[in-house]
Design an enzyme around this catalytic site. Sequence first.
Site, mmCIF file in Angstrom:
data_model
loop_
_atom_site.group_PDB
_atom_site.id
_atom_site.type_symbol
_atom_site.label_atom_id
_atom_site.label_comp_id
_atom_site.label_asym_id
_atom_site.label_seq_id
_atom_site.Cartn_x
_atom_site.Cartn_y
_atom_site.Cartn_z
ATOM 1 N N ARG A 228 -8.632 -8.913 -1.572
ATOM 2 C CA ARG A 228 -8.256 -10.282 -1.217
ATOM 3 C C ARG A 228 -6.894 -10.572 -1.832
ATOM 4 N NH1 ARG A 228 -11.426 -10.215 2.454
ATOM 5 N NH2 ARG A 228 -13.228 -11.579 2.729
ATOM 6 N N HIS A 276 -4.519 -7.922 8.027
ATOM 7 C CA HIS A 276 -5.943 -7.917 7.664
ATOM 8 C C HIS A 276 -6.749 -7.096 8.677
ATOM 9 C CE1 HIS A 276 -9.233 -10.310 5.363
ATOM 10 N NE2 HIS A 276 -9.709 -9.144 5.769
HETATM 11 C C1 GLV Z 1 -13.289 -9.040 5.629
HETATM 12 O O1 GLV Z 1 -12.326 -9.356 5.021
HETATM 13 C C2 GLV Z 1 -14.634 -9.183 5.153
HETATM 14 O O2 GLV Z 1 -14.844 -9.902 4.189
HETATM 15 O O3 GLV Z 1 -15.543 -8.575 5.740
#
Ligand code: GLV
Length: 316
Positions: A228, A276
């Site tokens: 994160r 992401h």
């Molecule tokens: C993606 O970031 C997840 O938390 O699965």
Amino acid sequence: MKVALVTSSMPLAPWQHGIARAFSEAGLAAEVVPWEGRQPRSAIGARYALVWLPPAELFEVEHDLEVVFNLGAGVDRLLANAVVPERLPIVRLVDAGMAPRMAEYVCFAIARATRGLERFGPGGLRDWNASRPRGKPPTVGVLGAGAIGSKIAEAAAMFNYPVRVWSRTSRAFASMESFAGLEQLDVFLAGSNFLVNALPLTRDTENLLDRARLSKLPEGAHVINVGRGATIVDADLLALLDDGHLGGATLDVFRVEPLPDDDPYWSHPKVIVTPHLSGPTPVAPAATQIADAIVQLERGVPVSSLPGYVDRARGY
Ligand code: GLV
């Protein structure tokens, strides 16, 4: 039995089909009801909710809910938004096919940097005698020893990188160096030429990688973030890339997503930004994991014994 499905930004149709299929394979007689966009917003009487970033309204309306399943590994935003009433247990996905994908992303980022792959491609080198870096393999340090971190560590070890793993609590890995707790973090960092963040975002891990900690990394180290964004203090990472201490960064997750247009990461010559994408949730294994968990619950297994049960005090 009714099950509410909230996918928000993830496409609904594959989830709806995937969940229905996994339920029927598991012998669960359940109706999967997409919850968003329904009119009027009255309760469907769902006992389980399968959610990705659900609206607060879901929990205001559905009073029969017993368990909330998160359609992803990270529950930081679900907990931060405080939409899920305290009384409702949350279960998150554990690996569910995400971990190998993330391990692949990380190993590619390492190979790209160690083999100088960025030299090639349109407009790049056309030199059959280009150097083939063959130095001592860099040590890969993985922060996080859960389902994802351990898969990344195993994958890097398979390519013969020396690997070390750090986790909040102690964990023993037979084949690799393990470090645990804040007291061992600096020594772990000092030997990590590639630092891979695979930690969940919690009160304990927010801003964990600040200037003091990142400065402990060896000269020229490369930071890879697939956990994160808020675990890294961005201004500190940028300063260390600029002053030459750090060699590069491959970042897939950010404090604010989508990464704002004017963010300095976009144009930084030492940074690779990806949107992401390292570990999208694969629908079929995720749906099977949830269906299996519901079968267990229906048999009377306590929710707290399910893999992925979220301990709210711990934050994941
Ligand atoms: C993606 O970031 C997840 O938390 O699965």
